[in-house]
Design an enzyme around this catalytic site. Structure first.
Site, PDB file in Angstrom:
ATOM      1  N   GLU A   1       0.844  -1.468   0.041  1.00 35.20           N
ATOM      2  CA  GLU A   1       0.105  -0.140  -0.040  1.00 35.20           C
ATOM      3  C   GLU A   1       0.756   1.474   0.069  1.00 35.20           C
ATOM      4  OE1 GLU A   1      -3.648  -1.660   2.678  1.00 35.20           O
ATOM      5  OE2 GLU A   1      -2.163  -0.539   3.811  1.00 35.20           O
ATOM      6  N   PRO A   2       1.520   1.560  -0.860  1.00 36.03           N
ATOM      7  CA  PRO A   2       2.359   2.897  -1.037  1.00 36.03           C
ATOM      8  C   PRO A   2       1.700   4.049  -1.378  1.00 36.03           C
ATOM      9  CG  PRO A   2       2.818   1.506  -3.032  1.00 36.03           C
ATOM     10  CD  PRO A   2       1.802   0.795  -2.300  1.00 36.03           C
ATOM     11  N   GLY A   3       1.971   5.101  -0.720  1.00 32.00           N
ATOM     12  CA  GLY A   3       1.346   6.493  -0.827  1.00 32.00           C
ATOM     13  C   GLY A   3       2.132   7.398  -0.920  1.00 32.00           C
TER      14      GLY A   3
ATOM     15  N   ARG B   1       2.391  20.364   7.012  1.00 35.45           N
ATOM     16  CA  ARG B   1       3.099  19.284   7.563  1.00 35.45           C
ATOM     17  C   ARG B   1       4.523  20.014   8.391  1.00 35.45           C
ATOM     18  NH1 ARG B   1       6.137  16.634   4.795  1.00 35.45           N
ATOM     19  NH2 ARG B   1       6.210  14.579   6.147  1.00 35.45           N
TER      20      ARG B   1
ATOM     21  N   CYS C   1      -1.778  34.524  10.208  1.00 33.88           N
ATOM     22  CA  CYS C   1      -1.710  35.040  11.413  1.00 33.88           C
ATOM     23  C   CYS C   1      -1.226  34.003  12.539  1.00 33.88           C
ATOM     24  CB  CYS C   1      -2.949  35.768  11.699  1.00 33.88           C
ATOM     25  SG  CYS C   1      -2.679  36.936  13.149  1.00 33.88           S
ATOM     26  N   GLU C   2      -0.100  33.327  12.316  1.00 34.03           N
ATOM     27  CA  GLU C   2       0.242  32.465  13.387  1.00 34.03           C
ATOM     28  C   GLU C   2       1.961  32.299  13.214  1.00 34.03           C
ATOM     29  OE1 GLU C   2      -0.538  29.851  15.964  1.00 34.03           O
ATOM     30  OE2 GLU C   2      -2.181  30.049  14.392  1.00 34.03           O
TER      31      GLU C   2
ATOM     32  N   TYR D   1       4.502  18.106  11.800  1.00 37.02           N
ATOM     33  CA  TYR D   1       5.479  17.334  12.097  1.00 37.02           C
ATOM     34  C   TYR D   1       7.105  17.620  11.937  1.00 37.02           C
ATOM     35  CZ  TYR D   1       1.834  14.056  10.242  1.00 37.02           C
ATOM     36  OH  TYR D   1       0.444  13.621  10.171  1.00 37.02           O
TER      37      TYR D   1
END
Length: 474
Positions: free
Chosen positions: A326-328, A366, A397-398, A370
């Site tokens: 099941e590669p993604g 990401r 605004c972060e 992460y």
């Protein structure tokens, strides 16, 4: 102190990995840029024969640019290498959570791959695309495998009506499916059982799913009870086992260990009278996001897994099962880049220079989620000398909306085209409307032609689901 630029690469040209034998022999997951990347006479980056600056002028930015050749090459390598190295039947299925859309499904389906879906929405998208392509209901059912640790009753009904294989994750599902089969007058439901193998791999905690402390799958001490229950249920057609140990993995040993564990469990299942002709070893092969990353090639990964499964079957006296992978990320991650337009800049003497772009955490969450690292080039100045270290900031605004810290770039100006590589997996699929930013458009490029596969959202799209009660208007 301001960081000094590294000596490699010297220019954006150095990211282009020349290969005189052509794209077909290169493993897409080991390439920073899509396989068709080139520099044209205008010093602009080209992908799929399309000038990225021209694409931004035509479609706007941020813009996801998906290279069809790179995606197809990855599909073919997985499919063909399993046929080369595995002596039994094999099937490659795409992990749709990486990027689910009608066009992505269509490209992958034409390469004879199946689909791993994890929600009713992904299931609907895949079914819709395959139906429009002319696949029969039976063909669609055979291509789709439905995952998820908390499938709703409505989703289970949806999967049963389509006839796809359901990967059963827990006791609630295992006990609910026979009841639904009876209510829906279905004689048998094809299932796989997801197990937690207790195998650790070196990756981010959030993308490790094979260790025992995981929300996914049945634990090893439940296996015999699961097999015993299934043996008593006439409506459950248990075709085999599934496990997945994580994502963005560079090691081959964990997958080899997984093969041995799963084959031993296949043998136990057969002792309960279950045939179990299918073994799904998940996915997880990583891709190259930065120069330092060194993942195995698709061929190396497939060879290692195939040999491990065959060796374990021989050792346990088990017939070779149909082997599913099941590669993604390693199918689609390296096939896409995101193009941004440079806007404001802020220089803090002796500390940092910020360069802001017209996207950020809403089109690529990401980095903030992460702490993921990426590579970048200035797409309209590919031969310009790298002479500065900058931090690429998004427009949200972060304070944490930072795409790349300490990026090495040439001198940049407002209007330049910044290109971040390896954005095909978990960028669009995790995109949001944070700060009410419309989600970007996406184009599929090949042979100098760009086809729109996702329209850019409009401001009216943002309020389409809003409801304004009448009492607030009085």
């Amino acid at each position: 102190m301001i960081a000094t630029p590294s000596t490699t690469p010297h220019t954006g040209q150095d990211y282009l990995q020349k290969n005189p034998t052509g794209t077909e022999t290169r493993s897409p997951n080991q390439s920073l840029l899509p396989l068709t990347a080139n520099i044209n006479s205008r010093d602009n980056l080209e992908i799929g024969g399309c000038d990225l600056k021209t694409l931004v002028e035509q479609f706007g930015s941020p813009l996801y640019i998906l290279d069809e050749i790179t995606l197809r090459t990855a599909c073919r390598q997985y499919r063909d290498f399993f046929q080369t190295y595995y002596q039994g039947e094999s099937q490659v299925i795409y992990a749709s959570k990486a990027w689910s859309s009608l066009a992505v499904v269509a490209v992958i389906a034409t390469e004879d791959l199946g689909f791993d879906v994890v929600s009713g929405g992904e299931l609907h998208t895949t079914q819709k695309a395959l139906t429009q392509m002319g696949y029969s209901n039976q063909e669609i059912a055979q291509k789709i495998y439905f995952h998820g640790n908390n499938k709703s009753v409505a989703e289970l009904k949806q999967a049963i009506e389509i006839g796809c294989t359901i990967i059963v994750d827990n006791w609630v599902e295992l006990q609910t499916i026979p009841q639904l089969a009876q209510n829906l007058s279905q004689q048998t439901i094809p299932i796989l059982i997801r197990l937690t193998p207790g195998i650790e791999c070196h990756t981010h905690d959030y993308i490790r799913t094979g260790h025992l402390d995981s929300k996914f799958g049945f634990d090893p001490n439940q296996i015999e009870a699961v097999f015993s229950y299934i043996a008593e249920q006439k409506s459950l057609d248990c075709r085999g086992l599934h496990a997945h140990i994580g994502s963005q993995i560079f090691e081959r040993q964990p997958h080899q260990d997984l093969a041995g564990v799963l084959v031993e469990w296949l043998k136990i299942g057969q002792e309960y009278g279950l045939t179990l002709p299918v073994l799904n070893i998940g996915g997880g092969l990583g891709i190259r996001y930065t120069e330092e990353d060194d993942p195995p090639s698709i061929e190396e990964w497939v060879k290692a897994v195939s040999e491990a499964v065959m060796k374990a079957c021989q050792r346990c006296g088990v017939p070779l099962p149909k082997l599913i992978a099941e590669p993604g990320r390693s199918l689609i991650g390296s096939a896409c880049v995101t193009a941004y337009t440079v806007g404001s800049q802020k220089e803090i003497p002796e500390l940092r220079t910020y360069i802001a772009v017209d996207g950020g955490m809403s089109d690529n969450p990401r980095p903030i989620t992460y702490q993921s690292a990426y590579s970048v080039v200035l797409g309209n100045k590919m031969s310009a000398q790298i002479n500065q270290t900058v931090t690429i900031a998004g427009k949200h605004c972060e304070s944490g909306d930072i795409l790349i810290k300490d990026a090495q770039l040439p001198q940049t100006h407002p209007g330049d085209i910044l290109v971040i590589m390896g954005t095909g997996a978990y960028n669009y699929s995790m995109a949001s409307n944070y700060n009410r930013l419309p989600r970007p458009a996406a184009v599929l490029v090949n042979n100098g032609e760009a086809n729109l596969i996702l329209r850019r959202e409009t401001y009216d799209d943002l309020i389409r689901q809003d409801c304004l009660p009448q009492k607030l208007l009085s």
